[in-house]
Design a protein around this motif. Structure first.
Motif, PDB file in Angstrom:
ATOM      1  N   VAL A  17       5.344  15.076   3.119  1.00 39.35           N
ATOM      2  CA  VAL A  17       6.679  15.353   3.649  1.00 39.35           C
ATOM      3  C   VAL A  17       7.206  16.670   3.093  1.00 39.35           C
ATOM      4  CG1 VAL A  17       9.081  14.545   3.665  1.00 39.35           C
ATOM      5  CG2 VAL A  17       7.217  12.933   4.089  1.00 39.35           C
ATOM      6  N   LYS A  18       7.005  16.906   1.814  1.00 44.08           N
ATOM      7  CA  LYS A  18       7.472  18.146   1.194  1.00 44.08           C
ATOM      8  C   LYS A  18       6.798  19.360   1.824  1.00 44.08           C
ATOM      9  CE  LYS A  18       8.210  17.996  -3.151  1.00 44.08           C
ATOM     10  NZ  LYS A  18       8.043  17.938  -4.613  1.00 44.08           N
ATOM     11  N   ARG A  19       5.465  19.269   2.053  1.00 44.68           N
ATOM     12  CA  ARG A  19       4.752  20.390   2.685  1.00 44.68           C
ATOM     13  C   ARG A  19       5.219  20.594   4.118  1.00 44.68           C
ATOM     14  NH1 ARG A  19      -1.124  19.252   2.635  1.00 44.68           N
ATOM     15  NH2 ARG A  19      -0.557  17.163   1.993  1.00 44.68           N
ATOM     16  N   ALA A  20       5.522  19.509   4.819  1.00 46.58           N
ATOM     17  CA  ALA A  20       5.982  19.646   6.202  1.00 46.58           C
ATOM     18  C   ALA A  20       7.357  20.319   6.262  1.00 46.58           C
ATOM     19  CB  ALA A  20       6.038  18.268   6.857  1.00 46.58           C
ATOM     20  N   LEU A  21       8.218  19.970   5.315  1.00 46.74           N
ATOM     21  CA  LEU A  21       9.542  20.593   5.290  1.00 46.74           C
ATOM     22  C   LEU A  21       9.490  22.040   4.852  1.00 46.74           C
ATOM     23  CD1 LEU A  21      11.641  17.653   3.804  1.00 46.74           C
ATOM     24  CD2 LEU A  21      11.579  18.448   6.174  1.00 46.74           C
ATOM     25  N   ASP A  22       8.582  22.355   3.928  1.00 46.13           N
ATOM     26  CA  ASP A  22       8.458  23.734   3.463  1.00 46.13           C
ATOM     27  C   ASP A  22       7.756  24.622   4.485  1.00 46.13           C
ATOM     28  OD1 ASP A  22       9.728  23.101   1.129  1.00 46.13           O
ATOM     29  OD2 ASP A  22       7.875  22.834  -0.041  1.00 46.13           O
ATOM     30  N   ALA A  23       6.997  24.053   5.396  1.00 51.76           N
ATOM     31  CA  ALA A  23       6.253  24.856   6.388  1.00 51.76           C
ATOM     32  C   ALA A  23       7.183  25.532   7.369  1.00 51.76           C
ATOM     33  CB  ALA A  23       5.263  23.963   7.147  1.00 51.76           C
TER      34      ALA A  23
ATOM     35  N   VAL B  26       0.845  -1.205   0.000  1.00 53.20           N
ATOM     36  CA  VAL B  26       0.000   0.000   0.000  1.00 53.20           C
ATOM     37  C   VAL B  26       0.872   1.245   0.000  1.00 53.20           C
ATOM     38  CG1 VAL B  26      -1.612   1.342   1.404  1.00 53.20           C
ATOM     39  CG2 VAL B  26      -2.008  -1.093   1.052  1.00 53.20           C
ATOM     40  N   VAL B  27       1.892   1.264   0.841  1.00 51.69           N
ATOM     41  CA  VAL B  27       2.728   2.460   0.966  1.00 51.69           C
ATOM     42  C   VAL B  27       3.554   2.689  -0.294  1.00 51.69           C
ATOM     43  CG1 VAL B  27       4.684   3.434   2.252  1.00 51.69           C
ATOM     44  CG2 VAL B  27       2.775   2.428   3.473  1.00 51.69           C
ATOM     45  N   THR B  28       3.991   1.631  -0.968  1.00 51.49           N
ATOM     46  CA  THR B  28       4.826   1.811  -2.152  1.00 51.49           C
ATOM     47  C   THR B  28       4.023   1.914  -3.444  1.00 51.49           C
ATOM     48  OG1 THR B  28       5.128  -0.594  -2.329  1.00 51.49           O
ATOM     49  CG2 THR B  28       6.810   0.659  -1.123  1.00 51.49           C
ATOM     50  N   SER B  29       2.716   1.875  -3.364  1.00 51.58           N
ATOM     51  CA  SER B  29       1.920   2.053  -4.583  1.00 51.58           C
ATOM     52  C   SER B  29       2.079   3.491  -5.075  1.00 51.58           C
ATOM     53  CB  SER B  29       0.447   1.733  -4.326  1.00 51.58           C
ATOM     54  OG  SER B  29      -0.127   2.701  -3.481  1.00 51.58           O
TER      55      SER B  29
ATOM     56  N   ILE C  89      -0.255   6.466  -3.394  1.00 49.71           N
ATOM     57  CA  ILE C  89       0.046   6.642  -1.972  1.00 49.71           C
ATOM     58  C   ILE C  89       1.457   7.197  -1.796  1.00 49.71           C
ATOM     59  CG2 ILE C  89       0.301   5.464   0.250  1.00 49.71           C
ATOM     60  CD1 ILE C  89      -2.572   5.651  -0.663  1.00 49.71           C
ATOM     61  N   SER C  90       2.399   6.702  -2.582  1.00 50.77           N
ATOM     62  CA  SER C  90       3.768   7.189  -2.499  1.00 50.77           C
ATOM     63  C   SER C  90       3.832   8.673  -2.844  1.00 50.77           C
ATOM     64  CB  SER C  90       4.658   6.388  -3.443  1.00 50.77           C
ATOM     65  OG  SER C  90       5.981   6.841  -3.366  1.00 50.77           O
ATOM     66  N   ALA C  91       3.119   9.084  -3.877  1.00 48.06           N
ATOM     67  CA  ALA C  91       3.092  10.499  -4.258  1.00 48.06           C
ATOM     68  C   ALA C  91       2.461  11.341  -3.152  1.00 48.06           C
ATOM     69  CB  ALA C  91       2.321  10.665  -5.562  1.00 48.06           C
ATOM     70  N   GLU C  92       1.392  10.844  -2.553  1.00 47.88           N
ATOM     71  CA  GLU C  92       0.736  11.581  -1.466  1.00 47.88           C
ATOM     72  C   GLU C  92       1.674  11.719  -0.261  1.00 47.88           C
ATOM     73  OE1 GLU C  92      -2.200  13.142  -1.286  1.00 47.88           O
ATOM     74  OE2 GLU C  92      -2.647  12.662  -3.365  1.00 47.88           O
ATOM     75  N   LEU C  93       2.368  10.646   0.088  1.00 42.48           N
ATOM     76  CA  LEU C  93       3.296  10.709   1.215  1.00 42.48           C
ATOM     77  C   LEU C  93       4.443  11.675   0.938  1.00 42.48           C
ATOM     78  CD1 LEU C  93       3.497   6.960   2.297  1.00 42.48           C
ATOM     79  CD2 LEU C  93       2.440   8.833   3.550  1.00 42.48           C
ATOM     80  N   GLN C  94       4.956  11.672  -0.284  1.00 42.86           N
ATOM     81  CA  GLN C  94       6.018  12.608  -0.636  1.00 42.86           C
ATOM     82  C   GLN C  94       5.511  14.038  -0.564  1.00 42.86           C
ATOM     83  OE1 GLN C  94       7.576  11.425  -4.438  1.00 42.86           O
ATOM     84  NE2 GLN C  94       8.648   9.651  -3.596  1.00 42.86           N
TER      85      GLN C  94
END
Length: 69
Positions: A61-67, A47-50, A53-58
């Motif tokens: 993470v990107k939004r969290a780092l940019d915040a 599920v996580v590597t599909s 889902i992988s795009a959503e998780l990335q």
């Protein structure tokens, strides 16, 4: 008197017979638990590597780092 006290303590503690009946898991129960855990891990990995889902998780993470900027 002694028998009454012993009976009450036995009920409170659960008795030695109950402890002997359910001493723990046997090898087959451990094996089934391991098989179930591995199966769950495989499903979670798939599920996580599909793609979606992988795009959503990335993205998360990107939004969290940019915040923090």
């Amino acid at each position: 008197m002694y028998k009454a006290v012993r009976a009450r303590v036995g009920v409170l503690v659960g008795g030695t017979r109950a402890a002997r009946r359910d001493g723990g898991m046997v090898t087959s129960e451990y094996a089934m638990g391991i098989v179930a855990a591995v199966a769950f891990a495989v499903v979670l990995y798939k599920v996580v590597t599909s793609g979606q889902i992988s795009a959503e998780l990335q993205d998360v993470v990107k939004r969290a780092l940019d915040a923090g900027v």
